[in-house]
Design a protein around this motif. Structure first.
Motif, PDB file in Angstrom:
ATOM      1  N   UNK A  45       0.869  -1.182   0.000  1.00 55.20           N
ATOM      2  CA  UNK A  45       0.000   0.000   0.000  1.00 55.20           C
ATOM      3  C   UNK A  45       0.899   1.223   0.000  1.00 55.20           C
ATOM      4  N   UNK A  46       0.438   2.255  -0.692  1.00 55.73           N
ATOM      5  CA  UNK A  46       1.225   3.486  -0.717  1.00 55.73           C
ATOM      6  C   UNK A  46       0.329   4.646  -0.282  1.00 55.73           C
ATOM      7  N   UNK A  47       0.813   5.428   0.687  1.00 55.25           N
ATOM      8  CA  UNK A  47       0.074   6.629   1.098  1.00 55.25           C
ATOM      9  C   UNK A  47       0.820   7.865   0.637  1.00 55.25           C
ATOM     10  N   UNK A  48       0.129   8.906   0.147  1.00 57.31           N
ATOM     11  CA  UNK A  48      -1.313   8.943  -0.011  1.00 57.31           C
ATOM     12  C   UNK A  48      -1.789   7.981  -1.088  1.00 57.31           C
ATOM     13  N   UNK A  49      -2.963   7.338  -0.827  1.00 55.66           N
ATOM     14  CA  UNK A  49      -3.587   6.512  -1.853  1.00 55.66           C
ATOM     15  C   UNK A  49      -4.439   7.458  -2.697  1.00 55.66           C
ATOM     16  N   UNK A  50      -3.896   7.797  -3.884  1.00 56.74           N
ATOM     17  CA  UNK A  50      -4.522   8.851  -4.695  1.00 56.74           C
ATOM     18  C   UNK A  50      -5.735   8.340  -5.467  1.00 56.74           C
ATOM     19  N   UNK A  51      -6.099   7.054  -5.297  1.00 52.17           N
ATOM     20  CA  UNK A  51      -7.201   6.493  -6.101  1.00 52.17           C
ATOM     21  C   UNK A  51      -8.576   6.709  -5.460  1.00 52.17           C
ATOM     22  N   UNK A  52      -8.637   7.022  -4.174  1.00 49.29           N
ATOM     23  CA  UNK A  52      -9.946   7.197  -3.514  1.00 49.29           C
ATOM     24  C   UNK A  52     -10.413   8.641  -3.745  1.00 49.29           C
ATOM     25  N   UNK A  53     -11.673   8.938  -3.352  1.00 44.67           N
ATOM     26  CA  UNK A  53     -12.137  10.317  -3.579  1.00 44.67           C
ATOM     27  C   UNK A  53     -11.346  11.298  -2.704  1.00 44.67           C
TER      28      UNK A  53
END
Ligand code: DGP
Length: 222
Positions: A45-53
């Motif tokens: 997992x990578x944060x920020x997860x840019x795929x969510x709203x």
């Protein structure tokens, strides 16, 4: 190395932190392959997860396409971690080892590095309290000189010398305040192979030490 087919309990939560250009993404990829080849289940997992709203709002901010109050964007970064917290806990409980590229530590230090008088490190850490606590945080440490050798900054917000040097100091302050987290600093100024060797040794040790019957901890206040 791990015995193939060994039945294990929970997985380990491993976080990789560091400044921009410390080699986090390469080391996460190496680690993922290393653990998979050792017969373990792994998620990355990578944060920020840019795929969510929420992640899309963060992406627009980082690219300079939107302006947001420092506190508002800080809470969005934190909300982005909270929206994945339950699924991380479920994966860990199901025996999956989760590798996270940047986590609450980046969250607190990048916001505190803005030197906004009403956004202290302690204020920045508060929304992280209660998130899953990593079993291990690997901090890839790189000197300003070595970082400079690795090329110029990209065009995103925070990618400048002043921010990076404040972030470097704040990581140290934050790690000194952490209780209960295993934080290891790795000299990331060496070759990819040398760094990978240290990373795999430390992670192997961590996975062996995690009690399969234990549950994941939670991040606490200072
Ligand atoms: P990356 O995708 O790893 O290049 O991260 C994008 C940028 O956002 C990077 O400069 C570090 C910063 N960043 C990552 N997480 C957080 C966070 O939770 N809060 C703040 N303020 N910045 C963050």
């Amino acid at each position: 190395m791990f015995a193939k087919g060994t039945r294990r309990g929970r997985g380990a939560l491993i976080v990789v932190e560091g400044l921009d250009r410390a080699g986090k993404s390469s080391q996460c990829e190496y680690l993922r392959n290393f653990l998979e080849e050792s017969g373990l289940s792994v998620k990355y997992i990578r944060f920020p997860d840019r795929t969510t709203s929420i992640g899309r709002l963060i992406d627009g901010y980082l690219r300079g396409q939107s302006q947001l109050d420092d506190h508002s964007i800080h809470l969005l970064f934190s909300a982005n971690r909270w929206e994945l917290a339950k699924s991380i806990e479920a994966d860990i409980a199901n025996g999956i080892n989760v590798i996270i590229d940047r986590y609450s530590y980046s969250g607190a230090v990048y916001s505190a590095a803005k030197a906004n008088p009403s956004l202290s490190l302690e204020w920045a850490w508060t929304p992280e309290i209660g998130l899953p606590q990593p079993d291990l945080c690997l901090f890839l440490s790189i000197s300003p000189e070595e970082a400079a050798k690795r090329g110029g900054f990209g065009g995103e917000r925070y990618e400048n010398e002043t921010m990076q040097s404040r972030v470097r100091d704040l990581f140290k302050t934050l790690f000194d305040l952490q209780r209960g987290s295993d934080i290891r600093t790795v000299d990331a100024g060496r070759s990819l192979e040398e760094v990978s060797q240290d990373v795999s040794n430390i992670v192997t040790e961590c996975i062996a030490r995690v009690d399969p019957a234990s549950s994941l901890g939670k991040l606490t206040s200072f």
